[in-house]
Write an enzyme that holds these catalytic residues in place. Structure first.
Site, short mmCIF file in Angstrom:
data_model
loop_
_atom_site.label_atom_id
_atom_site.label_comp_id
_atom_site.label_asym_id
_atom_site.label_seq_id
_atom_site.Cartn_x
_atom_site.Cartn_y
_atom_site.Cartn_z
N ALA A 23 -38.05 -19.41 14.93
CA ALA A 23 -37.52 -20.43 15.85
C ALA A 23 -38.40 -21.68 15.85
CB ALA A 23 -37.43 -19.85 17.27
N SER A 114 -34.76 -14.34 25.74
CA SER A 114 -33.99 -13.57 24.77
C SER A 114 -32.82 -12.91 25.49
CB SER A 114 -34.88 -12.49 24.15
OG SER A 114 -34.08 -11.54 23.48
N SER A 115 -31.74 -12.65 24.76
CA SER A 115 -30.57 -12.00 25.37
C SER A 115 -30.87 -10.56 25.77
CB SER A 115 -29.37 -12.05 24.43
OG SER A 115 -29.66 -11.34 23.25
N CYS A 116 -32.03 -10.01 25.33
CA CYS A 116 -32.35 -8.63 25.71
C CYS A 116 -32.80 -8.52 27.17
CB CYS A 116 -33.43 -8.05 24.80
SG CYS A 116 -35.02 -8.80 25.07
N TYR A 143 -40.70 -5.42 26.26
CA TYR A 143 -40.55 -6.81 25.78
C TYR A 143 -39.65 -7.60 26.73
CZ TYR A 143 -38.60 -10.34 22.49
OH TYR A 143 -38.17 -11.48 21.86
N LYS A 147 -40.24 -11.03 28.90
CA LYS A 147 -39.35 -12.20 28.77
C LYS A 147 -38.82 -12.63 30.14
CE LYS A 147 -39.90 -13.37 25.18
NZ LYS A 147 -39.96 -14.65 24.55
N HIS A 186 -35.80 -7.92 12.21
CA HIS A 186 -34.46 -7.77 12.80
C HIS A 186 -33.45 -7.48 11.69
CE1 HIS A 186 -36.47 -10.26 15.97
NE2 HIS A 186 -35.83 -9.41 16.74
N TRP A 209 -29.06 1.07 9.32
CA TRP A 209 -29.48 1.91 10.45
C TRP A 209 -28.37 2.05 11.50
CZ3 TRP A 209 -34.93 -0.49 11.93
CH2 TRP A 209 -35.78 -0.35 10.83
N1 LIG Z 1 -35.72 -13.70 16.38
C1 LIG Z 1 -34.74 -13.50 17.27
O1 LIG Z 1 -33.69 -12.92 16.93
C2 LIG Z 1 -34.91 -13.96 18.67
C3 LIG Z 1 -36.07 -14.58 19.13
N2 LIG Z 1 -36.14 -14.99 20.45
C4 LIG Z 1 -37.36 -15.60 20.99
O2 LIG Z 1 -37.73 -16.74 20.24
C5 LIG Z 1 -39.15 -16.88 20.23
C6 LIG Z 1 -39.61 -16.99 18.79
O3 LIG Z 1 -39.18 -15.86 18.08
P1 LIG Z 1 -39.19 -15.85 16.49
O4 LIG Z 1 -39.33 -17.22 15.98
O5 LIG Z 1 -38.08 -15.00 16.05
O6 LIG Z 1 -40.53 -15.04 16.22
P2 LIG Z 1 -41.50 -15.12 14.96
O7 LIG Z 1 -42.20 -13.81 14.90
O8 LIG Z 1 -40.75 -15.57 13.77
O9 LIG Z 1 -42.53 -16.25 15.36
C7 LIG Z 1 -43.40 -16.09 16.43
C8 LIG Z 1 -44.47 -17.13 16.33
O10 LIG Z 1 -45.39 -16.93 17.40
C9 LIG Z 1 -46.70 -16.98 16.88
N3 LIG Z 1 -47.61 -16.15 17.65
C10 LIG Z 1 -47.44 -14.85 18.03
N4 LIG Z 1 -48.51 -14.43 18.71
C11 LIG Z 1 -49.40 -15.46 18.72
C12 LIG Z 1 -50.69 -15.63 19.24
N5 LIG Z 1 -51.31 -14.64 19.91
N6 LIG Z 1 -51.31 -16.82 19.10
C13 LIG Z 1 -50.70 -17.81 18.42
N7 LIG Z 1 -49.46 -17.74 17.90
C14 LIG Z 1 -48.83 -16.56 18.05
C15 LIG Z 1 -46.58 -16.46 15.47
O11 LIG Z 1 -47.70 -16.87 14.73
P3 LIG Z 1 -48.01 -16.36 13.24
O12 LIG Z 1 -47.15 -17.21 12.37
O13 LIG Z 1 -49.45 -16.60 13.07
O14 LIG Z 1 -47.63 -14.91 13.22
C16 LIG Z 1 -45.27 -17.08 15.03
O15 LIG Z 1 -45.48 -18.40 14.58
C17 LIG Z 1 -39.72 -15.66 20.96
O16 LIG Z 1 -40.02 -16.01 22.28
C18 LIG Z 1 -38.55 -14.67 20.95
O17 LIG Z 1 -38.59 -13.87 22.08
C19 LIG Z 1 -35.11 -14.81 21.32
C20 LIG Z 1 -33.96 -14.22 20.90
C21 LIG Z 1 -33.75 -13.74 19.57
C1 LIG Z 2 -33.19 -10.14 19.16
C2 LIG Z 2 -33.39 -8.79 19.79
O1 LIG Z 2 -33.67 -7.82 18.79
C3 LIG Z 2 -33.94 -6.49 19.20
O2 LIG Z 2 -32.78 -5.84 19.56
P1 LIG Z 2 -31.56 -5.56 18.61
O3 LIG Z 2 -30.46 -6.51 18.88
O4 LIG Z 2 -31.21 -4.15 18.73
O5 LIG Z 2 -32.13 -5.97 17.17
P2 LIG Z 2 -32.17 -5.47 15.69
O6 LIG Z 2 -31.92 -6.68 14.87
O7 LIG Z 2 -33.42 -4.74 15.38
O8 LIG Z 2 -30.98 -4.41 15.53
C4 LIG Z 2 -29.64 -4.75 15.75
C5 LIG Z 2 -28.75 -3.60 15.34
O9 LIG Z 2 -28.77 -3.51 13.91
C6 LIG Z 2 -28.99 -2.16 13.52
N1 LIG Z 2 -29.59 -2.15 12.18
C7 LIG Z 2 -28.96 -1.71 11.05
N2 LIG Z 2 -29.78 -1.75 10.00
C8 LIG Z 2 -30.96 -2.28 10.48
C9 LIG Z 2 -32.19 -2.56 9.83
O10 LIG Z 2 -32.38 -2.34 8.64
N3 LIG Z 2 -33.17 -3.14 10.63
C10 LIG Z 2 -32.97 -3.39 11.97
N4 LIG Z 2 -33.97 -3.97 12.68
N5 LIG Z 2 -31.81 -3.08 12.59
C11 LIG Z 2 -30.82 -2.54 11.85
C12 LIG Z 2 -29.85 -1.59 14.62
O11 LIG Z 2 -29.80 -0.18 14.62
C13 LIG Z 2 -29.17 -2.22 15.86
O12 LIG Z 2 -28.04 -1.49 16.21
C14 LIG Z 2 -34.83 -6.40 20.39
O13 LIG Z 2 -35.64 -5.27 20.21
C15 LIG Z 2 -35.47 -7.68 20.72
O14 LIG Z 2 -36.39 -8.04 19.75
C16 LIG Z 2 -34.51 -8.80 20.77
O15 LIG Z 2 -34.60 -9.67 21.61
#
Ligand SMILES: NC(=O)C1=CN([C@@H]2O[C@H](COP(=O)(O)OP(=O)(O)OC[C@H]3O[C@@H](n4cnc5c(N)ncnc54)[C@H](OP(=O)(O)O)[C@@H]3O)[C@@H](O)[C@H]2O)C=CC1
Ligand SMILES: C[C@H]1O[C@H](OP(=O)(O)OP(=O)(O)OC[C@H]2O[C@@H](n3cnc4c(=O)[nH]c(N)nc43)[C@H](O)[C@@H]2O)[C@@H](O)[C@@H](O)C1=O
Length: 319
Positions: A23, A114-116, A143, A147, A186, A209
Site C-alpha cells: 500500500a 482493514s476489513s477484518c 491483528y 486495527k 495473501h 487452500w
Molecule cells: N494487503 C492487504 O490486503 C491489506 C492491507 N491493509 C492495511 O494496509 C497497511 C499496509 O499493508 P501492506 O502494504 O499490505 O503491507 P506490507 O507488508 O506490504 O507493507 C508493510 C510496510 O510496513 C513496514 N513496516 C512493518 N513493520 C515496521 C516497523 N517495525 N518499522 C518500520 N516499518 C515497518 C514494512 O517495512 P519493510 O519493507 O521493511 O518490511 C512495509 O514497508 C496495513 O496497515 C494493513 O493492515 C488493509 C487491508 C488489506
Molecule cells: C486482508 C486480510 O487478509 C487476511 O484474511 P483473508 O481474507 O482470509 O486473507 P487471505 O488472502 O490469506 O485468504 C483469503 C482466502 O483465500 C484462501 N486461499 C486459497 N489459497 C491460498 C493461498 O495460497 N494463500 C492464502 N493466504 N490464502 C489462500 C484462504 O484459505 C482464504 O479463504 C487477514 O488475516 C488479514 O491479514 C486481512 O486483513
C-alpha cells in the site's frame, strides 16, 4: 461529482510510513502526481515499534501530513501462526505514530485499517456501523483488535483534541510490490506465484487452500492509493470509511481468473485441510461513493498488472 478541497497537499511535507510495502509504495506512486515533498525512512533508519525513535523522527522532519501504511501484515496462515507479533507490533506502530503526530502538530493523518475489523458473521455488505457488533474471525482476531485500536485512537484524538486524523478500511488488496512469501502472503500473491511456477514446470495440478467457497472483495492497490489521496484532500470527520469495489467473488472463481491471467491451464485442487477464514467479506462502499470516489481498475486488469510486476522482479519476500 467533485468534492470541495479541505486539505491542500501542494507544498506540503508528507510522511508515508511503510513506503516499501504494497500500500505504501502505491501511495508514493500516487503522490508523485501531487506537488508535495515525500518523506520516507527505511526500517533500518526508523523502527516504528520504538517510541523514542518515532518521536525523534517526527520532531526532526516535522511533516504536515502522514499516511500510516506501515504494519505487520500477512495472510490467513501468517495471522494464525504469529498472533503475538501481529497484535503487539501493530499496536506499537499505531500508538507511536499517532501520539507523535499529535505531539508535533501534524495537520492531517490518514490511517489504514482493514476489513477484518468486522464481525465474522456481519451482514453483507458490511457497512461502517457494523464495527463491534459481534465476534471476530478467529484466524486474525489479534491483528483485528490492533486495527480497531488504531480506529479508536484516531477517533479519540479528534474527539478530545480536535486532531484531524482519519481512518480508512481497505478490503483485500493486490498489486505491484506485493509480498510473495509461500506461506505468509495473501491469496492473490500466493496464487500468482504458484500458478506461475506450475506453468513453468508444466505441473498437472495446483493446490488452492480451503474449500474455494469463501467470498472476498479484491481492490487493486493503485485504486486504494488514489482513494487515500482523495480522502486526505476531501474528507475530515470522525467516522472511518470503507474502501473497496463493492463486488466480491468466491476464492474458486478468483483462482480461475488468476490461472487465466498467468496462463496456467491445468487442474486446480482445493485443500480443505487449510482454513477458509471468514465466509464472506464484502464492504458497503456507499459512503465513499457518495463522496465522489469509486474504483476504476478491473480485477483482470489489476491482476495482469500485478503479474507483469512479478515477472519484472517487483515481488517482495520471494525467497
Ligand atoms: N494487503 C492487504 O490486503 C491489506 C492491507 N491493509 C492495511 O494496509 C497497511 C499496509 O499493508 P501492506 O502494504 O499490505 O503491507 P506490507 O507488508 O506490504 O507493507 C508493510 C510496510 O510496513 C513496514 N513496516 C512493518 N513493520 C515496521 C516497523 N517495525 N518499522 C518500520 N516499518 C515497518 C514494512 O517495512 P519493510 O519493507 O521493511 O518490511 C512495509 O514497508 C496495513 O496497515 C494493513 O493492515 C488493509 C487491508 C488489506
Ligand atoms: C486482508 C486480510 O487478509 C487476511 O484474511 P483473508 O481474507 O482470509 O486473507 P487471505 O488472502 O490469506 O485468504 C483469503 C482466502 O483465500 C484462501 N486461499 C486459497 N489459497 C491460498 C493461498 O495460497 N494463500 C492464502 N493466504 N490464502 C489462500 C484462504 O484459505 C482464504 O479463504 C487477514 O488475516 C488479514 O491479514 C486481512 O486483513
Amino acid at each position: 461529482m467533485t468534492s470541495p478541497v479541505q486539505f491542500d497537499l501542494r507544498g506540503k511535507k508528507v510522511f508515508v510510513a511503510g513506503h516499501r510495502g504494497l500500500a505504501g509504495s502505491a501511495i508514493v506512486r500516487r503522490l508523485a502526481c501531487e506537488d508535495c515533498e515525500i518523506v520516507t525512512a527505511d526500517r533500518q533508519q526508523l523502527d516504528l515499534r520504538r517510541q523514542l525513535a518515532v518521536e525523534e523522527f517526527i520532531a526532526k522532519t516535522r511533516p504536515h501530513a502522514v499516511f500510516l501504511a506501515a504494519g505487520l501484515v500477512g495472510g490467513i496462515h501468517a495471522n494464525a501462526t504469529y498472533p503475538a507479533q501481529f497484535i503487539l507490533e501493530n499496536l506499537q506502530i499505531v500508538t507511536n505514530v499517532i501520539q507523535s503526530a499529535y505531539d508535533y502538530r501534524v495537520d492531517k493523518l490518514l490511517y489504514l485499517g482493514s476489513s477484518c475489523i468486522y464481525p465474522k458473521h456481519a451482514p453483507q455488505p458490511m457497512s461502517e456501523n457494523m464495527l463491534l457488533t459481534g465476534l471476530l474471525e478467529p484466524t486474525n482476531e489479534p491483528y483485528a483488535v490492533a486495527k480497531i485500536a488504531g480506529i479508536k485512537l484516531c477517533e479519540s484524538f479528534r474527539r478530545q483534541y480536535g486532531a484531524d486524523f482519519i481512518s480508512v478500511m481497505p478490503t483485500n488488496l493486490y498489486g505491484p510490490g506485493d509480498n510473495y512469501h509461500r506461506q505468509n502472503s495473501h491469496v492473490p500473491a500466493a496464487l500468482i506465484r504458484r500458478f506461475h511456477e506450475a506453468k513453468l514446470a508444466n505441473e498437472p495440478q495446483v493446490v488452492v487452500w480451503g474449500t474455494g467457497s469463501p467470498r472476498r472483495e479484491f481492490l487493486a492497490v493503485d485504486d486504494l492509493a488514489d482513494a487515500c489521496v482523495f480522502l486526505m484532500k476531501h474528507y475530515s470527520d470522525i467516522g472511518f470509511l470503507n474502501v473497496g469495489t463493492g463486488q466480491d467473488v468466491t476464492i474458486g472463481e478468483f483462482a480461475r481468473v488468476v490461472a487465466d491471467v498467468v496462463g496456467y491451464t491445468n487442474e486446480l485442487r482445493f485443500d480443505t485441510s487449510r482454513p477458509d477464514g471468514a465466509p464472506q467479506k464484502l464492504l458497503d462502499v456507499s459512503r465513499l461513493t457518495a463522496l465522489g470516489w469509486r474504483s476504476k481498475i478491473s480485477l483482470r486488469d489489476g491482476l495482469a498488472a500485478a503479474y507483469a510486476d512479478f515477472l519484472a522482479g517487483g515481488a517482495r519476500h520471494i525467497d
